[in-house]
Scaffold this motif. Structure first.
Motif, PDB file in Angstrom:
ATOM      1  N   ASP A 126       5.391   4.299   2.241  1.00 21.61           N
ATOM      2  CA  ASP A 126       5.788   5.544   2.890  1.00 21.61           C
ATOM      3  C   ASP A 126       6.508   5.255   4.205  1.00 21.61           C
ATOM      4  O   ASP A 126       7.537   5.868   4.515  1.00 21.61           O
ATOM      5  CB  ASP A 126       4.554   6.411   3.122  1.00 21.61           C
ATOM      6  N   HIS A 127       5.981   4.319   4.989  1.00 17.40           N
ATOM      7  CA  HIS A 127       6.633   3.953   6.253  1.00 17.40           C
ATOM      8  C   HIS A 127       8.011   3.346   5.999  1.00 17.40           C
ATOM      9  O   HIS A 127       8.962   3.592   6.755  1.00 17.40           O
ATOM     10  CB  HIS A 127       5.768   2.967   7.042  1.00 17.40           C
ATOM     11  N   TRP A 128       8.117   2.537   4.956  1.00 16.09           N
ATOM     12  CA  TRP A 128       9.409   1.928   4.621  1.00 16.09           C
ATOM     13  C   TRP A 128      10.442   3.002   4.290  1.00 16.09           C
ATOM     14  O   TRP A 128      11.571   2.966   4.796  1.00 16.09           O
ATOM     15  CB  TRP A 128       9.230   0.955   3.449  1.00 16.09           C
ATOM     16  N   GLU A 174      10.346   6.132   5.194  1.00 12.74           N
ATOM     17  CA  GLU A 174      10.630   6.860   6.437  1.00 12.74           C
ATOM     18  C   GLU A 174      11.655   6.106   7.280  1.00 12.74           C
ATOM     19  O   GLU A 174      12.517   6.713   7.919  1.00 12.74           O
ATOM     20  CB  GLU A 174       9.343   7.076   7.233  1.00 12.74           C
ATOM     21  N   MET A 221       8.058  10.375  -2.397  1.00  8.07           N
ATOM     22  CA  MET A 221       8.150  10.007  -0.987  1.00  8.07           C
ATOM     23  C   MET A 221       9.548  10.274  -0.441  1.00  8.07           C
ATOM     24  O   MET A 221       9.707  10.773   0.679  1.00  8.07           O
ATOM     25  CB  MET A 221       7.773   8.531  -0.802  1.00  8.07           C
ATOM     26  N   THR A 247       0.837  -1.194   0.000  1.00  6.96           N
ATOM     27  CA  THR A 247       0.000   0.000   0.000  1.00  6.96           C
ATOM     28  C   THR A 247       0.876   1.249   0.000  1.00  6.96           C
ATOM     29  O   THR A 247       2.071   1.199   0.304  1.00  6.96           O
ATOM     30  CB  THR A 247      -0.907   0.024   1.240  1.00  6.96           C
ATOM     31  N   TYR A 248       0.256   2.387  -0.309  1.00  2.00           N
ATOM     32  CA  TYR A 248       0.977   3.660  -0.218  1.00  2.00           C
ATOM     33  C   TYR A 248       1.527   3.855   1.191  1.00  2.00           C
ATOM     34  O   TYR A 248       2.663   4.307   1.375  1.00  2.00           O
ATOM     35  CB  TYR A 248       0.044   4.822  -0.567  1.00  2.00           C
ATOM     36  N   GLU A 249       0.718   3.512   2.190  1.00  5.87           N
ATOM     37  CA  GLU A 249       1.143   3.725   3.579  1.00  5.87           C
ATOM     38  C   GLU A 249       2.341   2.855   3.931  1.00  5.87           C
ATOM     39  O   GLU A 249       3.296   3.315   4.573  1.00  5.87           O
ATOM     40  CB  GLU A 249      -0.013   3.427   4.531  1.00  5.87           C
ATOM     41  N   GLN A 250       2.327   1.584   3.496  1.00  2.00           N
ATOM     42  CA  GLN A 250       3.459   0.703   3.775  1.00  2.00           C
ATOM     43  C   GLN A 250       4.734   1.216   3.115  1.00  2.00           C
ATOM     44  O   GLN A 250       5.808   1.212   3.734  1.00  2.00           O
ATOM     45  CB  GLN A 250       3.145  -0.708   3.276  1.00  2.00           C
TER      46      GLN A 250
END
Length: 235
Positions: A14-16, A18, A45, A9-12
């Motif tokens: 993005d967290h990666w 980060e 990102m 996902t976009y969130e996964q």
């Protein structure tokens, strides 16, 4: 073709990225470069995570030609850049883009959303997807048979281009309340046989906003298995 799917996902993602922030900051990249289109979200990102400017490359897989596609100029010779792509695949995209940037005198490191068993190159930063089919949020249609057949033809040189993304879209839709009106639950309690007969006789809705029935691949229903034959007859 039969690998288990690894949905990202976009969130996964993005967290990666980060989580990579300390390492990326230490590299002191002059610019994050996204290969259009799959690498563009990752380059953005990275840009947000470490503050580097972002620019893009365009790659013609058929001709194996790389072009600078940005209003920002190519960084000065000797600059270090981070080249971003969604996956390090079996093709030549990363190889050719790296060669293009090195010819401009740039030091190149690579970041890809996934690396798998078929990857031609090993990126400096990547999510390990070996043994899986990495499915990115901007390529959900990539798991349709038509998309993958077309992609295989392009990779083999039998076709020059893919169709637009929306051409591969497929839908799964609910049955009751979507294709036909719902029968109130109270009717089933009052007289089950009559309610089922009423449902069997219902005409479908005339208009299904936003749904192209030619692309419906599955119909989902909560009806019990005992209703299968009459449901298939209605369809």
């Amino acid at each position: 073709m039969n690998k288990p799917v690894l949905p990202l996902t976009y969130e996964q993602l993005d967290h990666w990225i980060e989580s990579l922030q300390p390492a990326l900051l230490a590299e002191r990249f002059t610019m994050a470069l996204g290969i259009l289109r799959g690498g563009a979200p990752l380059a953005l990102m990275v840009s947000h995570a470490v503050g580097t400017p972002v620019a893009f490359l365009r790659y013609d897989r058929g001709a194996r030609e790389v072009a600078w596609d940005s209003t920002l100029p190519v960084p000065p010779r000797g600059s270090k850049v981070l080249l971003c792509e969604d996956i390090a695949g079996r093709g030549f995209t990363l190889v050719d883009c790296i060669a293009f940037l090195q010819a401009e005198g740039l030091e190149v490191k690579t970041l890809t959303g996934a690396v798998d068993d078929l990857s031609r190159t090993q990126p400096d930063y990547a999510i390990d997807a070996r043994g899986y089919f990495a499915l990115f949020p901007w390529e959900r249609q990539a798991y349709t048979e038509r998309y993958r057949d077309d992609w295989a033809r392009v990779e083999a040189g039998a076709a020059s281009a893919m169709a637009d993304d929306h051409e591969y879209a497929a839908y799964a839709i609910d049955l009751d309340g979507i294709l036909l009106p719902d029968v109130p639950l109270a009717r089933y309690d009052e007289d089950l046989a009559a309610a089922l007969a009423e449902r069997d006789a219902l005409p479908p809705f005339e208009v299904l906003p936003g749904i192209d029935l030619r692309r419906v691949r599955a119909i989902i229903t909560g009806r019990p298995e005992m209703d299968r034959a009459r449901t298939e007859a209605w369809l």
